[in-house]
Design a protein around this motif. Structure first.
Motif, short mmCIF file in Angstrom:
data_model
loop_
_atom_site.label_atom_id
_atom_site.label_comp_id
_atom_site.label_asym_id
_atom_site.label_seq_id
_atom_site.Cartn_x
_atom_site.Cartn_y
_atom_site.Cartn_z
N ILE A 1 0.78 -1.34 0.02
CA ILE A 1 0.14 -0.29 0.43
C ILE A 1 1.08 1.15 0.03
O ILE A 1 0.44 2.69 -0.77
CB ILE A 1 -0.73 -0.24 1.08
CG1 ILE A 1 -2.14 -1.55 1.49
CG2 ILE A 1 -1.92 0.97 1.29
CD1 ILE A 1 -2.38 -1.42 2.38
N SER A 2 1.41 1.75 0.92
CA SER A 2 2.64 2.45 0.85
C SER A 2 3.57 2.81 -0.43
O SER A 2 4.42 3.40 -0.38
CB SER A 2 3.64 2.27 1.90
OG SER A 2 5.07 1.44 1.69
N ALA A 3 3.39 1.25 -1.24
CA ALA A 3 4.15 1.47 -2.85
C ALA A 3 3.34 2.28 -3.59
O ALA A 3 3.48 2.76 -4.70
CB ALA A 3 4.91 0.18 -2.73
N MET A 4 1.85 2.46 -3.47
CA MET A 4 1.31 3.27 -4.31
C MET A 4 1.38 4.93 -4.29
O MET A 4 0.66 5.12 -5.37
CB MET A 4 -0.32 3.23 -3.64
CG MET A 4 -1.12 1.78 -4.00
SD MET A 4 -0.83 1.60 -5.72
CE MET A 4 -2.63 3.21 -6.20
N SER A 5 2.68 4.74 -3.51
CA SER A 5 2.62 6.26 -3.68
C SER A 5 2.99 6.61 -5.38
O SER A 5 2.94 8.10 -5.12
CB SER A 5 4.21 6.60 -2.94
OG SER A 5 5.43 6.15 -3.46
N VAL A 6 3.53 6.15 -5.70
CA VAL A 6 3.45 6.25 -7.38
C VAL A 6 3.00 6.97 -7.98
O VAL A 6 2.48 7.26 -9.33
CB VAL A 6 4.28 4.58 -8.40
CG1 VAL A 6 3.56 4.14 -7.96
CG2 VAL A 6 5.10 5.54 -9.35
N ALA A 7 1.57 5.95 -7.94
CA ALA A 7 -0.04 6.39 -8.24
C ALA A 7 0.08 8.41 -8.68
O ALA A 7 -1.12 9.11 -9.52
CB ALA A 7 -0.81 5.92 -7.77
N LEU A 8 0.89 9.00 -7.02
CA LEU A 8 0.22 10.76 -7.18
C LEU A 8 1.09 11.04 -8.25
O LEU A 8 0.78 11.59 -8.52
CB LEU A 8 0.63 10.37 -5.86
CG LEU A 8 -0.09 11.67 -5.36
CD1 LEU A 8 -1.36 11.94 -4.95
CD2 LEU A 8 0.22 11.76 -3.84
N VAL A 9 2.18 10.20 -8.27
CA VAL A 9 3.63 11.15 -8.75
C VAL A 9 2.80 11.36 -10.12
O VAL A 9 2.50 12.23 -11.62
CB VAL A 9 5.21 10.57 -8.65
CG1 VAL A 9 5.47 11.24 -9.88
CG2 VAL A 9 5.12 10.70 -7.38
N ILE A 10 2.24 10.01 -10.56
CA ILE A 10 1.55 9.70 -12.44
C ILE A 10 0.46 10.75 -12.75
O ILE A 10 0.54 11.61 -13.44
CB ILE A 10 1.25 8.52 -12.14
CG1 ILE A 10 2.71 7.51 -12.00
CG2 ILE A 10 0.41 7.53 -14.03
CD1 ILE A 10 3.75 7.39 -13.45
#
Length: 303
Positions: free
Chosen positions: A261-270
């Motif tokens: 879940i914490s790795a989902m940060s990439v979605a915000l950058v996208i």
């Protein structure tokens, strides 16, 4: 509640990623920037613990491992971007949750239910689709060793956080030790690279009689040391905020799922790149975002 903490950590790390992306377009010393990030984390953690007065314990010393693993992971990632294909390094930087699940099973016997395991791999598939670039070719694997190190040590960093919570460490004392360790390591790295760059410039000045046109074009003024360090300390606020959320998430939740879940940060950058930078999203990135959201919903329903 741990699900909320993991999601909040992902948002904080996503904002950190956006600030890193913005910074990468500026003439800045990256090692000094990261030094500022860790100095900021150290100061905020220290001040917070003066107020909160969280107890110190032996478990807090896992912060040394957290700082060391974080340092190696960041150094490997940036080295990989320097010598290899960005798509390869980006792909591996999205895979630490896989390492976390395996290590968590070996160390603590954590086993996911069938639905949780399914949801975990759905999220992982989404992250891979987001990270994967169309220009990635199997015959262009230069820098893959740095990508593997990035994946392993970001994963080990998450595992060490979980281990510190198992050992009874309070959040702030462990973070203080982690950020002090990172500050020392990045400080040494910056001092060495700064001394080398200064020596190189002096040697270049001795042998060049007059700057040519190309040199003038490439001679873009870099940010001053004070400005770079200050900006790094500002970015560091998002970093330690994410870590403060991540600790209770690991303390209460399942290690591999929290990491995913914490790795989902990439979605915000996208999303930032699409809506603010006006970058076109590929079908693969859109598919990855949709798949990841589906995986997160399944995780929420089955946890």
């Amino acid at each position: 509640m741990w699900f909320f903490f993991a999601g909040a950590a992902a948002i904080c790390f996503g904002i950190r990623g956006i600030l890193y992306q913005w910074t990468s377009q500026r003439p800045i010393d990256r090692n000094l920037l990261l030094l500022g990030v860790y100095i900021s984390g150290t100061l905020i953690a220290l001040i917070s613990n003066v107020i909160a007065k969280q107890p110190w314990s032996i478990g807090a010393w896992y912060g040394v491992l957290m700082g060391l693993f974080s340092y190696i992971a960041n150094a490997s990632m940036y080295r990989g971007y320097a010598v290899g294909k960005a798509s390869i390094i980006a792909l591996f930087s999205g895979l630490p949750p896989l390492v976390v699940v395996i290590v968590a099973y070996i160390l603590w016997g954590e086993v996911l239910s069938t639905w949780q395991l399914t949801a975990f791999f759905i999220v992982l598939l989404g992250l891979i689709l987001i990270k994967y670039s169309q220009d990635l070719k199997l015959n262009q694997l230069k820098g893959i060793q740095w990508g593997i190190l990035t994946m392993l040590f970001f994963g080990f960093s998450d595992v060490s956080i979980k281990q510190s919570t198992i050992a009874g460490a309070a959040t702030l004392p462990a973070l203080i030790i982690m950020y002090v360790t990172g500050t020392v390591l990045f400080g040494i790295t910056w001092a060495i690279t700064y001394a080398k760059s200064k020596s190189t410039v002096q040697e270049k000045d001795q042998y060049e009689e007059a700057p040519n046109k190309t040199t003038q074009q490439n001679n873009i003024p870099h940010w001053t040391l004070k400005r770079t360090l200050g900006w790094g300390m500002f970015v560091g606020i998002t970093n330690i905020a994410g870590m403060m959320f991540l600790f209770p998430a690991f303390r209460e939740g399942i290690t591999g799922i929290v990491s995913a879940i914490s790795a989902m940060s990439v979605a915000l950058v996208i999303l930032y790149a699409h809506f603010y930078l006006k970058e076109n999203m590929s079908k693969r990135e859109i598919t990855g975002l949709v798949v990841t959201v589906v995986g997160i919903l399944v995780l929420r329903l089955t946890s």
